[in-house]
Design an enzyme around this catalytic site. Sequence first.
Site, PDB file in Angstrom:
ATOM      1  CB  THR A 123       7.161   8.080  -3.295  1.00 54.88           C
ATOM      2  OG1 THR A 123       6.592   7.131  -4.199  1.00 54.88           O
ATOM      3  CG2 THR A 123       8.503   7.523  -2.811  1.00 54.88           C
ATOM      4  CG  ASP A 124       2.832   4.892  -3.958  1.00 57.62           C
ATOM      5  OD1 ASP A 124       3.855   5.249  -4.569  1.00 57.62           O
ATOM      6  OD2 ASP A 124       1.773   4.596  -4.549  1.00 57.62           O
ATOM      7  CD  GLU A 125       7.932   4.490  -7.110  1.00 56.44           C
ATOM      8  OE1 GLU A 125       8.999   3.878  -7.285  1.00 56.44           O
ATOM      9  OE2 GLU A 125       7.505   5.350  -7.911  1.00 56.44           O
ATOM     10  CE1 TYR A 147      11.905   9.127  -6.090  1.00 63.40           C
ATOM     11  CE2 TYR A 147      10.468   7.266  -6.579  1.00 63.40           C
ATOM     12  CZ  TYR A 147      10.643   8.563  -6.134  1.00 63.40           C
ATOM     13  OH  TYR A 147       9.563   9.295  -5.710  1.00 63.40           O
ATOM     14  CE  LYS A 151      11.130  11.308  -1.898  1.00 59.94           C
ATOM     15  NZ  LYS A 151      11.310  12.780  -1.793  1.00 59.94           N
TER      16      LYS A 151
END
Length: 337
Positions: A123-125, A147, A151
């Site tokens: 994810t870009d997060e 979260y 990741k």
Amino acid sequence: MKLLVTGGAGFIGSHFIRHILSQSDIELVINLDKLTYAGHLDNLRDVAKNRRYRFVRGDIANGPLVKRLVRQVDVIVNFAAETHVDRSIQDAAPFLTTNVIGTQVLLEAARQASLHRFIQISTDEVYGSIAKGAAKENAPLYPSSPYSASKAAADHIALSYFTTFGLPVIVTRAANNYGPFQYPEKFLPLFITHALEDQPLPLYGDGRNVREWLHVTDHCEAIARLLERGRPGQIYNIGTGRGHNNLDVVKILLRRLGKTEKLIQFVKDRPGHDRRYAMSVAKIKKEVGWAPRINFGSGFPELIGWYEEHRHWWEPILRQSKAYRRYFVKQYARRAS
């Protein structure tokens, strides 16, 4: 090609299975899914009887099961993950178990079986909030939530299996996805379903947080191309290069449905809420020739129409999930001061 797709009953995974089965050279797709709250076999009803498709209910952290399945395939595409930021703030433990330990179990099974390819969906997060410009694949990681931290950890573990063992791993980092069959606790379906029911739309903070919106079919096409042309040991950003702030998106939604902006309810911001995500997608465009085809201006109205026409899909989910209702009532009870 024979694939093990983990988390294939979820939103993005189910779209990918449907996409990959449309290719004639695919011999087998095994869908391994635990069927937690966000996994629904109805998402794949149209391919359930396909002779090249097989569903197995199970946990990616179950080593013996994973090893047995991995011996039957050439490739793993790992979508399986706990993904909702708010839930990770409430309880981080399931995110570490699935996103970190589960990923390592898959990697080890893939190493022992000498698989041809392992795609780790991220994810870009993991980049954290980007004040200016856009994050390239070699940017440092600053995850803000349990979260995104889980990741980021999975990304590092996956890439370590390339460096240490030579496992042909590719890590993809995608922007926010949208499209049909997305579980109605995520931002767009949450707000669409609330608006359709004339319920308040709980918007964090001042609503100016910026996100890219990537249509799920574009994401699936990018992964399919990386299976063929991606370089092992590499990271690829998958996005649109265009950001939209949440408040503007909500106003578009309300205009589209003919609803009043009085439905917008500004609520207390969540802890560690990233202000802006932005990624450079130059690498994937240059190396595999991928670019998104569906722009948000057309994809978002189509999405609203899908939820309008498919109440039979999302209304039972909301009725059956009493915990879902209680959780969000509690989350959004307090208005921002």
